[in-house]
Design a protein around this motif. Structure first.
Motif, PDB file in Angstrom:
ATOM      1  N   THR A 168     -58.813  45.713 -64.388  1.00  0.00           N
ATOM      2  CA  THR A 168     -57.760  44.730 -64.129  1.00  0.00           C
ATOM      3  C   THR A 168     -58.293  43.558 -63.316  1.00  0.00           C
ATOM      4  OG1 THR A 168     -56.001  46.397 -64.212  1.00  0.00           O
ATOM      5  CG2 THR A 168     -55.528  44.371 -62.999  1.00  0.00           C
ATOM      6  N   ALA A 169     -59.034  43.863 -62.257  1.00  0.00           N
ATOM      7  CA  ALA A 169     -59.551  42.810 -61.378  1.00  0.00           C
ATOM      8  C   ALA A 169     -60.598  41.955 -62.071  1.00  0.00           C
ATOM      9  CB  ALA A 169     -60.131  43.437 -60.120  1.00  0.00           C
ATOM     10  N   ILE A 170     -61.501  42.583 -62.786  1.00  0.00           N
ATOM     11  CA  ILE A 170     -62.585  41.839 -63.439  1.00  0.00           C
ATOM     12  C   ILE A 170     -62.036  40.985 -64.577  1.00  0.00           C
ATOM     13  CG2 ILE A 170     -64.713  42.052 -64.780  1.00  0.00           C
ATOM     14  CD1 ILE A 170     -65.274  44.643 -63.143  1.00  0.00           C
ATOM     15  N   SER A 171     -61.134  41.555 -65.366  1.00  0.00           N
ATOM     16  CA  SER A 171     -60.529  40.793 -66.462  1.00  0.00           C
ATOM     17  C   SER A 171     -59.716  39.623 -65.926  1.00  0.00           C
ATOM     18  CB  SER A 171     -59.640  41.702 -67.313  1.00  0.00           C
ATOM     19  OG  SER A 171     -60.383  42.738 -67.901  1.00  0.00           O
ATOM     20  N   GLY A 172     -58.974  39.859 -64.850  1.00  0.00           N
ATOM     21  CA  GLY A 172     -58.182  38.790 -64.248  1.00  0.00           C
ATOM     22  C   GLY A 172     -59.042  37.679 -63.697  1.00  0.00           C
ATOM     23  N   THR A 173     -60.163  38.052 -63.100  1.00  0.00           N
ATOM     24  CA  THR A 173     -61.114  37.063 -62.567  1.00  0.00           C
ATOM     25  C   THR A 173     -61.645  36.171 -63.685  1.00  0.00           C
ATOM     26  OG1 THR A 173     -61.778  38.544 -60.769  1.00  0.00           O
ATOM     27  CG2 THR A 173     -63.322  36.791 -61.369  1.00  0.00           C
ATOM     28  N   GLN A 174     -62.044  36.800 -64.764  1.00  0.00           N
ATOM     29  CA  GLN A 174     -62.585  36.055 -65.905  1.00  0.00           C
ATOM     30  C   GLN A 174     -61.519  35.168 -66.545  1.00  0.00           C
ATOM     31  OE1 GLN A 174     -63.405  38.290 -69.544  1.00  0.00           O
ATOM     32  NE2 GLN A 174     -65.435  37.329 -69.637  1.00  0.00           N
TER      33      GLN A 174
ATOM     34  N   MET B  89     -73.127  26.792 -56.666  1.00  0.00           N
ATOM     35  CA  MET B  89     -71.941  27.243 -55.942  1.00  0.00           C
ATOM     36  C   MET B  89     -71.068  28.095 -56.860  1.00  0.00           C
ATOM     37  SD  MET B  89     -68.952  24.917 -54.216  1.00  0.00           S
ATOM     38  CE  MET B  89     -70.065  24.145 -53.053  1.00  0.00           C
ATOM     39  N   GLN B  90     -70.611  29.224 -56.348  1.00  0.00           N
ATOM     40  CA  GLN B  90     -69.735  30.106 -57.112  1.00  0.00           C
ATOM     41  C   GLN B  90     -68.317  30.060 -56.543  1.00  0.00           C
ATOM     42  OE1 GLN B  90     -72.084  33.698 -56.529  1.00  0.00           O
ATOM     43  NE2 GLN B  90     -72.568  33.755 -58.705  1.00  0.00           N
ATOM     44  N   ILE B  91     -67.345  29.892 -57.418  1.00  0.00           N
ATOM     45  CA  ILE B  91     -65.940  29.917 -57.031  1.00  0.00           C
ATOM     46  C   ILE B  91     -65.400  31.294 -57.384  1.00  0.00           C
ATOM     47  CG2 ILE B  91     -63.710  28.763 -57.204  1.00  0.00           C
ATOM     48  CD1 ILE B  91     -66.075  26.999 -56.232  1.00  0.00           C
ATOM     49  N   GLY B  92     -64.833  31.974 -56.387  1.00  0.00           N
ATOM     50  CA  GLY B  92     -64.445  33.356 -56.610  1.00  0.00           C
ATOM     51  C   GLY B  92     -63.035  33.666 -56.170  1.00  0.00           C
ATOM     52  N   VAL B  93     -62.672  34.946 -56.336  1.00  0.00           N
ATOM     53  CA  VAL B  93     -61.326  35.413 -56.009  1.00  0.00           C
ATOM     54  C   VAL B  93     -61.429  36.828 -55.446  1.00  0.00           C
ATOM     55  CG1 VAL B  93     -60.942  36.282 -58.359  1.00  0.00           C
ATOM     56  CG2 VAL B  93     -58.979  35.721 -56.903  1.00  0.00           C
ATOM     57  N   HIS B  94     -60.574  37.132 -54.488  1.00  0.00           N
ATOM     58  CA  HIS B  94     -60.520  38.461 -53.898  1.00  0.00           C
ATOM     59  C   HIS B  94     -59.849  39.437 -54.856  1.00  0.00           C
ATOM     60  CE1 HIS B  94     -59.720  41.632 -50.984  1.00  0.00           C
ATOM     61  NE2 HIS B  94     -60.469  40.998 -50.091  1.00  0.00           N
TER      62      HIS B  94
END
Length: 289
Positions: free
Chosen positions: A21-27, A1-6
């Motif tokens: 910005t989005a990828i760094s914030g996700t990580q 299962m992967q937990i993700g963000v929009h």
């Protein structure tokens, strides 16, 4: 299962700087997956997205909401075909970027309709999705139809309606996508729709009733996560929230962001990641057999 963000939790633009910005914030927030909104698939450089994601060890999915000029459910065959062409392009972009799922309102325009869907329009959408399901399968991408509220589509507003629509689509690479924000408006409860969707449930959005911090609104997350656990769901679970502090004015208007419930993307995202994982951990301790 992967937990993700929009991706719109972090930025409203997805050029190279916005992607970073989005990828760094996700990580940084501890998520496994980033959902990228394909507002204009032709503007996405799939190869670049793939390299950037690989550099950060982040997986991706993609979502879309069609507009009136690309309404797959239009009674006008030319408009429906325009939507199909746009989605063909989106499938190719997702595959190039290394994603395995395309979800969202990809069966109609994402807008307020003033009349019910016509049978011809419903048929146009279902037939096109059958063809798109085959194209996506060949590209290694699965499709998931997001069930949204009555103010954003007139085709399907509940899980059971979604299942009936899938019967018309008749392709095993096209599935359902449930969103707690929309469910909280349209469904009679948060448990039964998950169990009704069953094996057709392939994607999940987690959103609060007011689109703000999870746990501060009226969504019964306990029932929803019990449903996922009972079902044995193992697909993506993606947090979604919007604020005009991040997205552009035009997009804020489209999404109906008339008041902001947050301004700090990093804090919101980290809180959501903990909230989702804590909910999953809590229900895992229950005997649901």
């Amino acid at each position: 299962m992967q937990i993700g963000v929009h991706g719109l939790v972090f930025t409203g633009t997805f050029d190279e700087a916005g992607l970073n910005t989005a990828i760094s914030g996700t990580q940084a927030a501890g998520f496994d997956l980033l959902e990228l909104p394909l507002m204009d698939p032709s503007s996405f450089d799939g190869a670049l997205v793939r390299r950037m994601l690989d550099d950060h060890g982040v997986a991706m999915s993609a979502s879309m909401g069609l507009d009136a000029d690309h309404d797959l459910s239009s009674s006008d065959a030319t408009v429906s075909r325009s939507g199909e062409s746009l989605l063909e392009n989106a499938i190719d972009v997702v595959a190039e970027a290394g994603g395995s799922q395309l979800c969202g309102v990809i069966y109609s325009a994402m807008q307020k309709y003033m009349t019910p869907v016509t049978e011809l329009g419903r048929s146009h959408s279902a037939e096109a999705l059958g063809r798109l399901g085959a194209r996506a399968e060949a590209a290694g991408v699965s499709l998931a139809l997001e069930i949204v509220n009555r103010y954003e589509t007139n085709v399907v507003n509940t899980a059971r309606e979604g299942l009936r629509f899938l019967d018309l689509v008749d392709h095993d690479n096209v599935h359902l996508h449930l969103d707690t924000y929309h469910m909280n408006i349209e469904e009679a409860g948060m448990l039964e729709p998950v169990l009704d969707a069953g094996g057709q449930l392939a994607y999940v959005h987690i959103g609060e009733s007011h689109r703000g911090y999870l746990g501060t609104g009226t969504v019964d997350f306990g029932a929803f996560f019990r449903g996922l656990t009972r079902l044995g769901y193992d697909g993506p679970i993606v947090f979604e929230s919007f604020s005009s502090a991040v997205v552009s004015e035009s997009l804020s208007n489209t999404l109906g962001i008339w008041r902001n419930l947050w301004e700090d993307s990093a804090d919101l995202a980290a809180h959501a990641n903990r909230f989702i994982r804590d909910q999953l951990r809590a229900v895992a301790t229950l005997d649901l057999q």
